[in-house]
Design a protein around this motif. Sequence first.
Motif, PDB file in Angstrom:
ATOM      1  N   LEU A 140       0.857  -1.177   0.000  1.00 14.66           N
ATOM      2  CA  LEU A 140       0.000   0.000   0.000  1.00 14.66           C
ATOM      3  C   LEU A 140       0.893   1.227   0.000  1.00 14.66           C
ATOM      4  O   LEU A 140       1.716   1.392   0.900  1.00 14.66           O
ATOM      5  N   THR A 141       0.750   2.070  -1.006  1.00 16.70           N
ATOM      6  CA  THR A 141       1.561   3.268  -1.111  1.00 16.70           C
ATOM      7  C   THR A 141       0.780   4.446  -0.546  1.00 16.70           C
ATOM      8  O   THR A 141      -0.249   4.833  -1.091  1.00 16.70           O
ATOM      9  N   VAL A 142       1.276   4.955   0.562  1.00 17.45           N
ATOM     10  CA  VAL A 142       0.730   6.145   1.192  1.00 17.45           C
ATOM     11  C   VAL A 142       1.774   7.223   0.979  1.00 17.45           C
ATOM     12  O   VAL A 142       2.965   6.944   1.056  1.00 17.45           O
ATOM     13  N   TYR A 143       1.343   8.437   0.674  1.00 14.46           N
ATOM     14  CA  TYR A 143       2.316   9.493   0.396  1.00 14.46           C
ATOM     15  C   TYR A 143       3.355   9.547   1.503  1.00 14.46           C
ATOM     16  O   TYR A 143       3.056   9.817   2.643  1.00 14.46           O
ATOM     17  N   GLY A 144       4.602   9.211   1.144  1.00 23.97           N
ATOM     18  CA  GLY A 144       5.699   9.231   2.092  1.00 23.97           C
ATOM     19  C   GLY A 144       6.038   7.874   2.673  1.00 23.97           C
ATOM     20  O   GLY A 144       7.114   7.690   3.219  1.00 23.97           O
ATOM     21  N   ASP A 145       5.153   6.889   2.580  1.00 24.21           N
ATOM     22  CA  ASP A 145       5.383   5.573   3.172  1.00 24.21           C
ATOM     23  C   ASP A 145       4.891   4.479   2.231  1.00 24.21           C
ATOM     24  O   ASP A 145       3.997   4.685   1.420  1.00 24.21           O
ATOM     25  N   ASP A 146       5.470   3.300   2.387  1.00 19.29           N
ATOM     26  CA  ASP A 146       4.978   2.089   1.744  1.00 19.29           C
ATOM     27  C   ASP A 146       4.700   1.078   2.841  1.00 19.29           C
ATOM     28  O   ASP A 146       5.569   0.797   3.660  1.00 19.29           O
ATOM     29  N   LEU A 147       3.490   0.545   2.876  1.00 20.04           N
ATOM     30  CA  LEU A 147       3.120  -0.467   3.852  1.00 20.04           C
ATOM     31  C   LEU A 147       3.093  -1.814   3.136  1.00 20.04           C
ATOM     32  O   LEU A 147       2.499  -1.947   2.069  1.00 20.04           O
ATOM     33  N   PHE A 148       3.733  -2.821   3.723  1.00 18.76           N
ATOM     34  CA  PHE A 148       3.851  -4.130   3.100  1.00 18.76           C
ATOM     35  C   PHE A 148       3.340  -5.206   4.039  1.00 18.76           C
ATOM     36  O   PHE A 148       3.703  -5.229   5.216  1.00 18.76           O
ATOM     37  N   VAL A 149       2.488  -6.093   3.506  1.00 19.70           N
ATOM     38  CA  VAL A 149       1.967  -7.211   4.283  1.00 19.70           C
ATOM     39  C   VAL A 149       2.145  -8.477   3.461  1.00 19.70           C
ATOM     40  O   VAL A 149       1.872  -8.493   2.258  1.00 19.70           O
ATOM     41  N   HIS A 150       2.608  -9.544   4.100  1.00 23.08           N
ATOM     42  CA  HIS A 150       2.847 -10.835   3.449  1.00 23.08           C
ATOM     43  C   HIS A 150       2.224 -11.919   4.313  1.00 23.08           C
ATOM     44  O   HIS A 150       2.561 -12.038   5.491  1.00 23.08           O
ATOM     45  N   THR A 151       1.283 -12.684   3.757  1.00 15.86           N
ATOM     46  CA  THR A 151       0.682 -13.791   4.495  1.00 15.86           C
ATOM     47  C   THR A 151       0.643 -15.024   3.612  1.00 15.86           C
ATOM     48  O   THR A 151       0.618 -14.926   2.392  1.00 15.86           O
ATOM     49  N   SER A 152       0.622 -16.185   4.254  1.00 15.48           N
ATOM     50  CA  SER A 152       0.492 -17.439   3.511  1.00 15.48           C
ATOM     51  C   SER A 152      -0.395 -18.387   4.300  1.00 15.48           C
ATOM     52  O   SER A 152      -0.390 -18.387   5.536  1.00 15.48           O
ATOM     53  N   SER A 153      -1.162 -19.188   3.572  1.00 11.71           N
ATOM     54  CA  SER A 153      -2.040 -20.179   4.201  1.00 11.71           C
ATOM     55  C   SER A 153      -2.390 -21.240   3.171  1.00 11.71           C
ATOM     56  O   SER A 153      -1.823 -21.274   2.077  1.00 11.71           O
ATOM     57  N   GLY A 154      -3.374 -22.044   3.481  1.00 11.48           N
ATOM     58  CA  GLY A 154      -3.761 -23.138   2.614  1.00 11.48           C
ATOM     59  C   GLY A 154      -4.564 -22.730   1.396  1.00 11.48           C
ATOM     60  O   GLY A 154      -4.610 -23.445   0.408  1.00 11.48           O
ATOM     61  N   ASN A 155      -5.239 -21.568   1.464  1.00 15.25           N
ATOM     62  CA  ASN A 155      -5.983 -21.092   0.293  1.00 15.25           C
ATOM     63  C   ASN A 155      -5.848 -19.575   0.165  1.00 15.25           C
ATOM     64  O   ASN A 155      -5.477 -18.880   1.102  1.00 15.25           O
ATOM     65  N   PHE A 156      -6.147 -19.069  -1.016  1.00 16.87           N
ATOM     66  CA  PHE A 156      -5.975 -17.646  -1.288  1.00 16.87           C
ATOM     67  C   PHE A 156      -6.945 -16.780  -0.483  1.00 16.87           C
ATOM     68  O   PHE A 156      -6.607 -15.672  -0.077  1.00 16.87           O
ATOM     69  N   GLU A 157      -8.153 -17.271  -0.237  1.00 19.25           N
ATOM     70  CA  GLU A 157      -9.149 -16.480   0.495  1.00 19.25           C
ATOM     71  C   GLU A 157      -8.668 -16.169   1.912  1.00 19.25           C
ATOM     72  O   GLU A 157      -8.756 -15.030   2.363  1.00 19.25           O
ATOM     73  N   LYS A 158      -8.168 -17.185   2.595  1.00 22.76           N
ATOM     74  CA  LYS A 158      -7.695 -16.982   3.974  1.00 22.76           C
ATOM     75  C   LYS A 158      -6.467 -16.084   4.008  1.00 22.76           C
ATOM     76  O   LYS A 158      -6.392 -15.174   4.842  1.00 22.76           O
ATOM     77  N   SER A 159      -5.529 -16.299   3.108  1.00 19.60           N
ATOM     78  CA  SER A 159      -4.328 -15.464   3.127  1.00 19.60           C
ATOM     79  C   SER A 159      -4.658 -14.016   2.768  1.00 19.60           C
ATOM     80  O   SER A 159      -4.100 -13.084   3.348  1.00 19.60           O
TER      81      SER A 159
END
Length: 110
Positions: free
Chosen positions: A59-78
Amino acid sequence: MTIEFHTPRGKVSETLINHIRNEILELSHFNKKISKAEVLCKENEAITPGENKVCEIILTVYGDDLFVHTSSGNFEKSANDAIKELKKVVKQQVKKRKEIPDVIISTVKV
């Protein structure tokens, strides 16, 4: 706001993409300075087979970049876990921005 989706091999359903898009648009109501979102949904063969569906959101917010990484058994949950974490971070950022600073420094001589 621009939202980009990257889904190698096209294994992500259209309903999931619409759900993620709606959730990211909801985040833009919390923070008006969000300018761009990049969503990557992929399978990672290096991870154990039960946890190999990965969702990354930048997520690009003016001045910052927020990064989230998740993994699970299916795409919906992650994807839901990534959005949940992103909401926490955006709300914390907005709360921090509204706080009064501890020390007010002025360069104007009175």
